[in-house]
Design a protein around this motif. Structure first.
Motif, PDB file in Angstrom:
ATOM      1  N   SER A  94     -14.420   7.412  -4.437  1.00 52.25           N
ATOM      2  CA  SER A  94     -13.807   7.638  -5.992  1.00 52.25           C
ATOM      3  C   SER A  94     -13.349   6.290  -6.527  1.00 52.25           C
ATOM      4  O   SER A  94     -12.868   6.017  -7.729  1.00 52.25           O
ATOM      5  CB  SER A  94     -12.567   8.450  -5.609  1.00 52.25           C
ATOM      6  N   ILE A  95     -13.309   5.173  -5.560  1.00 48.91           N
ATOM      7  CA  ILE A  95     -13.178   3.789  -6.152  1.00 48.91           C
ATOM      8  C   ILE A  95     -14.546   2.938  -5.855  1.00 48.91           C
ATOM      9  O   ILE A  95     -15.040   3.015  -4.844  1.00 48.91           O
ATOM     10  CB  ILE A  95     -11.892   3.032  -5.463  1.00 48.91           C
ATOM     11  N   LYS A  96     -14.853   2.454  -6.930  1.00 51.34           N
ATOM     12  CA  LYS A  96     -16.127   1.709  -6.658  1.00 51.34           C
ATOM     13  C   LYS A  96     -16.236   0.630  -5.744  1.00 51.34           C
ATOM     14  O   LYS A  96     -15.220  -0.233  -5.381  1.00 51.34           O
ATOM     15  CB  LYS A  96     -16.309   0.948  -8.054  1.00 51.34           C
ATOM     16  N   SER A 133      -5.020   2.436  -0.540  1.00 47.80           N
ATOM     17  CA  SER A 133      -5.542   3.990  -0.118  1.00 47.80           C
ATOM     18  C   SER A 133      -5.451   4.710  -1.422  1.00 47.80           C
ATOM     19  O   SER A 133      -4.928   4.603  -2.337  1.00 47.80           O
ATOM     20  CB  SER A 133      -4.456   4.619   0.832  1.00 47.80           C
ATOM     21  N   VAL A 134      -6.191   6.048  -1.391  1.00 46.68           N
ATOM     22  CA  VAL A 134      -6.105   6.912  -2.516  1.00 46.68           C
ATOM     23  C   VAL A 134      -6.117   8.322  -1.988  1.00 46.68           C
ATOM     24  O   VAL A 134      -6.520   8.744  -0.734  1.00 46.68           O
ATOM     25  CB  VAL A 134      -7.559   6.919  -3.407  1.00 46.68           C
ATOM     26  N   SER A 135      -5.268   9.205  -2.596  1.00 50.96           N
ATOM     27  CA  SER A 135      -5.064  10.596  -2.208  1.00 50.96           C
ATOM     28  C   SER A 135      -5.247  11.419  -3.252  1.00 50.96           C
ATOM     29  O   SER A 135      -4.730  11.237  -4.306  1.00 50.96           O
ATOM     30  CB  SER A 135      -3.873  10.870  -1.240  1.00 50.96           C
ATOM     31  N   PHE A 136      -5.642  12.866  -2.860  1.00 53.14           N
ATOM     32  CA  PHE A 136      -5.998  13.675  -3.924  1.00 53.14           C
ATOM     33  C   PHE A 136      -5.387  14.745  -3.535  1.00 53.14           C
ATOM     34  O   PHE A 136      -5.144  15.232  -2.389  1.00 53.14           O
ATOM     35  CB  PHE A 136      -7.401  13.710  -4.269  1.00 53.14           C
ATOM     36  N   VAL A 178      -2.600   6.173  -5.649  1.00 58.00           N
ATOM     37  CA  VAL A 178      -3.276   5.049  -5.380  1.00 58.00           C
ATOM     38  C   VAL A 178      -2.064   4.026  -4.759  1.00 58.00           C
ATOM     39  O   VAL A 178      -1.170   3.712  -5.416  1.00 58.00           O
ATOM     40  CB  VAL A 178      -3.996   4.165  -6.570  1.00 58.00           C
ATOM     41  N   VAL A 179      -2.368   3.633  -3.697  1.00 55.90           N
ATOM     42  CA  VAL A 179      -1.323   2.882  -2.863  1.00 55.90           C
ATOM     43  C   VAL A 179      -2.029   1.369  -2.548  1.00 55.90           C
ATOM     44  O   VAL A 179      -3.256   1.470  -1.800  1.00 55.90           O
ATOM     45  CB  VAL A 179      -0.661   3.138  -1.612  1.00 55.90           C
TER      46      VAL A 179
END
Length: 181
Positions: free
Chosen positions: A11-13, A62-65, A143-144
């Motif tokens: 989700s992040i390039k 980090s990313v969480s959905f 996003v952290v």
């Protein structure tokens, strides 16, 4: 209403991960455990960019959905996501030990976005944090991004971390739309 989530670690390039987390241990990211990847997921990257006698820079991203379906008894998915979004923002603002906590609305990231910045001392280092909580229809993405300087290196500037976290958040919102095309 979105019916699926993107792959969190995509989700992040890659280019963004490389610039935000120099020296990342695993450039492909570490996937969070999830019992239902259609409604929740996450990924993180961390790395120490060692500059020898000039010190080192540590970064963690980090990313969480979280995705909500409409429910007859609980309500529409975007309303449920809005409630979760508000709880996420409040939770970040209430981080234990956080100092100089600031938050503000962020424009042009999803339907709603709030950025929260703060300082936190841990492992004998002063960490700077930038968190962006976004809601795009029925999906909340958080996003952290944080960092610290070690062995005499200065801590990163909060403004730089914030700008980078917002860039990553825009990519995660775009990835939600792309996953649902």
């Amino acid at each position: 209403m979105f019916s699926k989530l993107p792959e969190p670690c995509k989700s992040i390039k890659k280019k963004t991960v490389d610039s935000l987390v120099p020296g990342a241990k695993d450039r492909t990211g570490t996937t969070d455990k999830s019992n239902d990847v259609s409604t929740r997921g996450g990924c993180s990257w961390n790395g120490l960019d060692n500059k020898g006698v000039d010190g080192s820079q540590y970064r963690w991203l980090s990313v969480s959905f979280m995705r909500y379906d409409s429910d007859q008894t609980r309500g529409p998915g975007d309303k449920l996501a809005g409630e979760y979004y508000a709880k996420q923002v409040d939770g970040v603002k209430a981080t234990e030990g956080a100092k100089k906590v600031e938050s503000q609305a962020a424009d042009s990231i999803g339907d709603q976005a709030t950025v929260v910045t703060y300082d936190l001392r841990k492992t004998d280092a002063d960490f700077k944090y930038a968190t962006v909580v976004t809601r795009t229809e029925n999906v909340v993405a958080t996003v952290v991004y944080n960092g610290a300087g070690y062995q005499g290196a200065k801590s990163p500037k909060a403004s730089d971390l914030l700008k980078d976290a917002q860039k990553a958040a825009k990519e995660t919102v775009a990835s939600v739309a792309a996953a649902n095309k």
